[in-house]
Design a protein around this motif. Structure first.
Motif, PDB file in Angstrom:
ATOM      1  N   LEU A  12      -2.115 -15.812   7.904  1.00  0.00           N
ATOM      2  CA  LEU A  12      -1.987 -15.496   6.481  1.00  0.00           C
ATOM      3  C   LEU A  12      -0.604 -15.859   5.935  1.00  0.00           C
ATOM      4  O   LEU A  12       0.387 -15.898   6.664  1.00  0.00           O
ATOM      5  CB  LEU A  12      -2.222 -13.999   6.251  1.00  0.00           C
ATOM      6  CG  LEU A  12      -3.612 -13.445   6.607  1.00  0.00           C
ATOM      7  CD1 LEU A  12      -3.625 -11.940   6.417  1.00  0.00           C
ATOM      8  CD2 LEU A  12      -4.686 -14.101   5.764  1.00  0.00           C
ATOM      9  N   GLU A  13      -0.582 -16.093   4.639  1.00  0.00           N
ATOM     10  CA  GLU A  13       0.696 -16.234   3.946  1.00  0.00           C
ATOM     11  C   GLU A  13       1.374 -14.858   3.912  1.00  0.00           C
ATOM     12  O   GLU A  13       0.703 -13.819   3.938  1.00  0.00           O
ATOM     13  CB  GLU A  13       0.468 -16.730   2.511  1.00  0.00           C
ATOM     14  CG  GLU A  13      -0.223 -18.080   2.411  1.00  0.00           C
ATOM     15  CD  GLU A  13       0.613 -19.206   2.993  1.00  0.00           C
ATOM     16  OE1 GLU A  13       1.859 -19.061   3.001  1.00  0.00           O
ATOM     17  OE2 GLU A  13       0.029 -20.206   3.444  1.00  0.00           O
ATOM     18  N   LYS A  14       2.683 -14.829   3.815  1.00  0.00           N
ATOM     19  CA  LYS A  14       3.432 -13.573   3.846  1.00  0.00           C
ATOM     20  C   LYS A  14       2.963 -12.611   2.767  1.00  0.00           C
ATOM     21  O   LYS A  14       2.788 -11.412   3.003  1.00  0.00           O
ATOM     22  CB  LYS A  14       4.927 -13.867   3.694  1.00  0.00           C
ATOM     23  CG  LYS A  14       5.809 -12.657   3.865  1.00  0.00           C
ATOM     24  CD  LYS A  14       7.292 -13.041   3.815  1.00  0.00           C
ATOM     25  CE  LYS A  14       8.167 -11.800   3.984  1.00  0.00           C
ATOM     26  NZ  LYS A  14       9.612 -12.148   3.964  1.00  0.00           N
ATOM     27  N   GLU A  15       2.735 -13.143   1.556  1.00  0.00           N
ATOM     28  CA  GLU A  15       2.313 -12.280   0.441  1.00  0.00           C
ATOM     29  C   GLU A  15       0.926 -11.697   0.709  1.00  0.00           C
ATOM     30  O   GLU A  15       0.655 -10.533   0.395  1.00  0.00           O
ATOM     31  CB  GLU A  15       2.292 -13.079  -0.875  1.00  0.00           C
ATOM     32  CG  GLU A  15       3.654 -13.569  -1.338  1.00  0.00           C
ATOM     33  CD  GLU A  15       4.163 -14.767  -0.530  1.00  0.00           C
ATOM     34  OE1 GLU A  15       3.335 -15.408   0.170  1.00  0.00           O
ATOM     35  OE2 GLU A  15       5.376 -15.036  -0.573  1.00  0.00           O
ATOM     36  N   GLN A  16       0.038 -12.529   1.300  1.00  0.00           N
ATOM     37  CA  GLN A  16      -1.312 -12.058   1.601  1.00  0.00           C
ATOM     38  C   GLN A  16      -1.276 -10.933   2.637  1.00  0.00           C
ATOM     39  O   GLN A  16      -1.951  -9.912   2.479  1.00  0.00           O
ATOM     40  CB  GLN A  16      -2.164 -13.216   2.123  1.00  0.00           C
ATOM     41  CG  GLN A  16      -2.462 -14.298   1.103  1.00  0.00           C
ATOM     42  CD  GLN A  16      -3.230 -15.460   1.708  1.00  0.00           C
ATOM     43  OE1 GLN A  16      -2.978 -15.851   2.840  1.00  0.00           O
ATOM     44  NE2 GLN A  16      -4.155 -16.008   0.942  1.00  0.00           N
ATOM     45  N   LEU A  17      -0.471 -11.136   3.665  1.00  0.00           N
ATOM     46  CA  LEU A  17      -0.408 -10.136   4.731  1.00  0.00           C
ATOM     47  C   LEU A  17       0.218  -8.838   4.222  1.00  0.00           C
ATOM     48  O   LEU A  17      -0.236  -7.741   4.584  1.00  0.00           O
ATOM     49  CB  LEU A  17       0.387 -10.679   5.925  1.00  0.00           C
ATOM     50  CG  LEU A  17       0.529  -9.736   7.127  1.00  0.00           C
ATOM     51  CD1 LEU A  17      -0.845  -9.256   7.595  1.00  0.00           C
ATOM     52  CD2 LEU A  17       1.258 -10.429   8.271  1.00  0.00           C
ATOM     53  N   PHE A  18       1.240  -8.950   3.391  1.00  0.00           N
ATOM     54  CA  PHE A  18       1.882  -7.732   2.886  1.00  0.00           C
ATOM     55  C   PHE A  18       0.927  -6.955   1.978  1.00  0.00           C
ATOM     56  O   PHE A  18       0.946  -5.716   1.955  1.00  0.00           O
ATOM     57  CB  PHE A  18       3.175  -8.057   2.136  1.00  0.00           C
ATOM     58  CG  PHE A  18       4.042  -6.855   1.950  1.00  0.00           C
ATOM     59  CD1 PHE A  18       4.858  -6.409   2.979  1.00  0.00           C
ATOM     60  CD2 PHE A  18       4.032  -6.141   0.751  1.00  0.00           C
ATOM     61  CE1 PHE A  18       5.643  -5.271   2.818  1.00  0.00           C
ATOM     62  CE2 PHE A  18       4.810  -5.008   0.588  1.00  0.00           C
ATOM     63  CZ  PHE A  18       5.628  -4.569   1.630  1.00  0.00           C
ATOM     64  N   LYS A  19       0.079  -7.666   1.266  1.00  0.00           N
ATOM     65  CA  LYS A  19      -0.913  -6.993   0.417  1.00  0.00           C
ATOM     66  C   LYS A  19      -1.855  -6.155   1.282  1.00  0.00           C
ATOM     67  O   LYS A  19      -2.188  -5.015   0.945  1.00  0.00           O
ATOM     68  CB  LYS A  19      -1.705  -8.021  -0.387  1.00  0.00           C
ATOM     69  CG  LYS A  19      -2.746  -7.388  -1.313  1.00  0.00           C
ATOM     70  CD  LYS A  19      -3.471  -8.443  -2.130  1.00  0.00           C
ATOM     71  CE  LYS A  19      -4.486  -7.798  -3.061  1.00  0.00           C
ATOM     72  NZ  LYS A  19      -5.224  -8.813  -3.861  1.00  0.00           N
ATOM     73  N   ILE A  20      -2.275  -6.746   2.411  1.00  0.00           N
ATOM     74  CA  ILE A  20      -3.140  -6.009   3.331  1.00  0.00           C
ATOM     75  C   ILE A  20      -2.396  -4.809   3.906  1.00  0.00           C
ATOM     76  O   ILE A  20      -2.903  -3.685   3.932  1.00  0.00           O
ATOM     77  CB  ILE A  20      -3.637  -6.928   4.465  1.00  0.00           C
ATOM     78  CG1 ILE A  20      -4.694  -7.892   3.942  1.00  0.00           C
ATOM     79  CG2 ILE A  20      -4.210  -6.116   5.629  1.00  0.00           C
ATOM     80  CD1 ILE A  20      -5.239  -8.844   4.977  1.00  0.00           C
ATOM     81  N   ALA A  21      -1.163  -5.056   4.387  1.00  0.00           N
ATOM     82  CA  ALA A  21      -0.382  -3.995   5.028  1.00  0.00           C
ATOM     83  C   ALA A  21      -0.157  -2.810   4.087  1.00  0.00           C
ATOM     84  O   ALA A  21      -0.110  -1.655   4.517  1.00  0.00           O
ATOM     85  CB  ALA A  21       0.952  -4.549   5.512  1.00  0.00           C
ATOM     86  N   SER A  22      -0.029  -3.101   2.805  1.00  0.00           N
ATOM     87  CA  SER A  22       0.233  -2.044   1.819  1.00  0.00           C
ATOM     88  C   SER A  22      -0.982  -1.154   1.584  1.00  0.00           C
ATOM     89  O   SER A  22      -0.852  -0.045   1.052  1.00  0.00           O
ATOM     90  CB  SER A  22       0.671  -2.672   0.487  1.00  0.00           C
ATOM     91  OG  SER A  22       1.847  -3.438   0.670  1.00  0.00           O
ATOM     92  N   HIS A  23      -2.157  -1.625   1.942  1.00  0.00           N
ATOM     93  CA  HIS A  23      -3.375  -0.853   1.711  1.00  0.00           C
ATOM     94  C   HIS A  23      -4.003  -0.329   3.004  1.00  0.00           C
ATOM     95  O   HIS A  23      -5.137   0.182   2.987  1.00  0.00           O
ATOM     96  CB  HIS A  23      -4.404  -1.713   0.962  1.00  0.00           C
ATOM     97  CG  HIS A  23      -4.028  -1.995  -0.457  1.00  0.00           C
ATOM     98  ND1 HIS A  23      -3.137  -2.988  -0.806  1.00  0.00           N
ATOM     99  CD2 HIS A  23      -4.392  -1.389  -1.621  1.00  0.00           C
ATOM    100  CE1 HIS A  23      -2.987  -3.005  -2.125  1.00  0.00           C
ATOM    101  NE2 HIS A  23      -3.731  -2.041  -2.640  1.00  0.00           N
ATOM    102  N   VAL A  24      -3.302  -0.461   4.108  1.00  0.00           N
ATOM    103  CA  VAL A  24      -3.840  -0.001   5.391  1.00  0.00           C
ATOM    104  C   VAL A  24      -3.806   1.526   5.471  1.00  0.00           C
ATOM    105  O   VAL A  24      -2.848   2.166   5.043  1.00  0.00           O
ATOM    106  CB  VAL A  24      -3.023  -0.609   6.564  1.00  0.00           C
ATOM    107  CG1 VAL A  24      -3.257   0.164   7.856  1.00  0.00           C
ATOM    108  CG2 VAL A  24      -3.397  -2.063   6.756  1.00  0.00           C
ATOM    109  N   LYS A  25      -4.870   2.095   6.052  1.00  0.00           N
ATOM    110  CA  LYS A  25      -4.903   3.529   6.341  1.00  0.00           C
ATOM    111  C   LYS A  25      -4.673   3.717   7.838  1.00  0.00           C
ATOM    112  O   LYS A  25      -5.271   3.007   8.664  1.00  0.00           O
ATOM    113  CB  LYS A  25      -6.263   4.121   5.967  1.00  0.00           C
ATOM    114  CG  LYS A  25      -6.565   4.080   4.480  1.00  0.00           C
ATOM    115  CD  LYS A  25      -7.955   4.655   4.207  1.00  0.00           C
ATOM    116  CE  LYS A  25      -8.300   4.567   2.721  1.00  0.00           C
ATOM    117  NZ  LYS A  25      -9.681   5.060   2.455  1.00  0.00           N
TER     118      LYS A  25
END
Length: 639
Positions: free
Chosen positions: A22-35
């Motif tokens: 993933l691109e950095k922005e894509q991965l950070f978006k996922i990481a920000s919504h992880v439970k």
């Protein structure tokens, strides 16, 4: 304000596929919504047949077992540990969970929204390719590059380097239950119940035209939508999906996913218009994955008791049988079984060390000998092993050796419980003769080499094929270096070893008849080990030793190395390697068939084709022995 939790999750996810794509922005978006979820041991994340959650999961810490319930039995299909993804396919397909996910130990999971992933899939081709590959192979990490527990390919080599468990021919039921289209649903259900099967095929002129499964009976009959007195043609799924008898595991999984079905019909030529020969169910695929070597090794690494080791070794026998039946190359089989054998031994050592009152006083190494040392032990035979420990002062020697003898006894007992019987000749590390310090081992080998009695030569043929399994590898390197130094200082030793390599002459008599045992328990039987396999094993050992080749203990690997060193003898060495593969495959096949070592063969059980195949291997034995006679001047010096 920084989101430190998201950053930690980001740093974890970036190391595992498909997040590393993933691109950095894509991965950070996922990481920000992880439970972040904590699961206690034996708690379920989800259960089979449940409707999917909104999230899929990745293991942060711990281990999650994936289980399939079949006839009230729970079959372990896989173990997910750090970085493994599970629970994704049902979300994407909007289908029920096909397996249960249960914590094998306390675990921390990251729950990730599938909706966010779907957005990224649409804009990232590599991630899309990962998901497709993951679904088609029914594995969690098809591109894992560093985790040795996963035997999968790099993303760039996916199409050219699939795992063997995915490309091998699938095992299917060759006795499918079927009925005609005139049969009533009630009659078909009674047949299914009597035969204890989950499906029945509808056949016309020996060709499959439809199928009914348990699901059809639940959704169409039990609900009252259709009368049970109607004919099966009213509810059967048609047309059926057919494949040829050579369908691979990967093809079967892709077809089931694509068509959202759980059964495939097997016909003579793969078309619906050909004669029905079998049926392949999702259950068959699950059972095969339960025997996947990566799953077995994961079970071993987490084993807490010897019973688990025995269970895995029994499953390994099933794996071996499947490989042999499907004619998987013996070199591949040997590597897989050797890895499992080593993993069993390592765990037996670790469990034994945990039982000792103190840690080892000095560094040590555990060695496998003989067939296991050569990584050629496919069938369960007796154990041959040794232990080497670091040199200590005279004052500490007795106490140190006593420690390692106690440890070795614990290990050999565990291996015996697993199924590796105690060596009748007591060539085990629990014997004080084979539990020695580095200096003692150096002296022992030097004595065997420079004072080569008949017994010493025999010992060399066993102990020269050692393989490091556990402990300090540097000790073993030092021993190897010392052995080669001794061989070089006493050149006549190779001639004597050559004489020993010729002790079993051609397996055929003057009239090209098999030479059989003349008396004893195996009278009139052919000794496949002594007369066919050992001459090739001895020749490969002798020739690589003469070239000062280290770290090549496997017979096939030795011949392949000789091909590179002596290109003028390439055809002979390749012929020897091929003959050895055929003979080892045949011995394994015989051992599985008759539940023994496969060593002795009753000639009356051999077909003419088998006899010709074996005789074809014997020419290589004659030729390699002729080369040894000439190279080591055995006829000239009267040896």
């Amino acid at each position: 304000m920084k989101n430190t939790i998201a950053e930690r999750i980001f740093d974890f996810l970036k190391n595992f596929p498909p997040f590393d794509l993933l691109e950095k922005e894509q991965l950070f978006k996922i990481a920000s919504h992880v439970k972040v979820i904590y699961i206690e041991k034996n708690d379920f994340v989800f259960k089979q047949a449940e409707y999917p959650h909104e999230n899929f999961y990745i293991v942060k810490d711990g281990a999650i077992g994936l289980y399939r319930t079949m006839d009230s039995d729970q079959i372990l299909v896989d173990i997910c540990d750090e970085g493994d993804i599970f629970g994704l396919r049902p979300l994407v397909q909007n289908d029920q969970y096909l397996m249960s996910a249960k914590a094998n130990e306390e675990s921390i999971l990251y729950a990730i929204s599938v909706e966010i992933l779907k957005e990224i899939i649409n804009s990232n081709e590599k991630v899309k390719k990962y998901i497709i590959a993951s679904f088609s192979s029914n594995i969690k990490t098809p591109y894992a590059r560093t985790n040795p527990g996963n035997l999968f390919a790099n993303i760039d080599n996916l199409e050219n380097d699939n795992t063997f468990s995915e490309v091998q021919t699938a095992q299917y039921s060759k006795n499918p239950i079927f009925c005609s289209k005139e049969t009533t649903i009630k009659e078909a259900a009674l047949i299914m119940s009597e035969k204890k099967v989950g499906s029945i095929l509808i056949v016309e002129d020996q060709k499959p035209i439809g199928i009914i499964t348990d699901k059809d009976l639940r959704t169409k009959i039990a609900t009252g939508l259709i009368s049970i007195e109607k004919k099966v043609s009213e509810i059967m799924s048609s047309p059926v999906i057919t494949f040829s008898e050579k369908i691979t595991i990967a093809e079967a999984q892709i077809a089931m996913i694509k068509h959202k079905i759980t059964h495939l019909c097997i016909t003579k030529n793969g078309t619906p218009n050909a004669e029905l020969t079998g049926i392949l169910s999702e259950h068959d695929i699950v059972v095969l994955h339960g025997n996947n070597p990566s799953v077995l090794i994961k079970e071993l690494t987490r084993a807490k008791e010897v019973a688990t080791l025995k269970y895995v070794r029994e499953k390994t026998s099933n794996l071996l049988k499947g490989y042999i039946e499907q004619n998987i190359p013996i070199a591949f089989i040997s590597k897989i079984i050797a890895e499992i054998n080593d993993a069993i031994t390592i765990k037996a050592i670790e469990l034994s060390l945990a039982e000792m009152e103190t840690a080892p006083p000095v560094k040590f190494g555990w060695l496998a000998l003989g067939s296991q040392g050569r990584k050629e032990q496919l069938l369960i035979t007796d154990q041959d092993n040794a232990l080497i420990f670091e040199d200590v002062s005279k004052e500490d020697y007795k106490k140190t050796k006593a420690y390692f003898l106690q440890l070795s006894e614990k290990i050999t007992i565990k291996l015996n419980t697993v199924g590796y019987e105690f060596c009748p000749a007591d060539m085990m590390a629990s014997n004080p003769k084979w539990c020695l310090s580095l200096s003692e081992w150096k002296q022992q080998f030097n004595t065997w080499i420079t004072k080569p009695t008949e017994e010493a030569i025999m010992m060399c043929t066993i102990f020269f094929d050692y393989n490091f399994v556990y402990g300090d590898k540097e000790l073993v390197h030092k021993l190897t270096k010392s052995i080669f130094k001794s061989v070089q200082s006493f050149e006549i030793f190779l001639n004597l070893l050559g004489k020993n390599a010729l002790k079993n002459p051609s397996p055929l008599g003057f009239f090209r008849q098999f030479l059989v045992e003349h008396d004893g328990e195996h009278k009139d039987q052919f000794d496949l080990k002594s007369r066919a396999l050992m001459p090739l094993i001895d020749a490969a050992r002798l020739l690589t030793l003469s070239h000062n080749i280290k770290d090549k203990n496997n017979t096939i690997a030795r011949f392949n190395k000789l091909v590179k060193i002596e290109p003028q003898n390439k055809d002979l060495y390749l012929s020897c390697a091929d003959s050895f593969k055929i003979l080892l495959h045949y011995r394994t096949e015989q051992g599985l068939k008759y539940n023994n070592s496969g060593r002795y063969i009753a000639l009356n059980t051999l077909s003419k084709s088998d006899k010709l195949k074996l005789k074809g291997c014997f020419k290589s034995i004659n030729d390699i022995q002729d080369l040894i006679k000439i190279r080591f001047s055995l006829s000239l010096i009267g040896l």
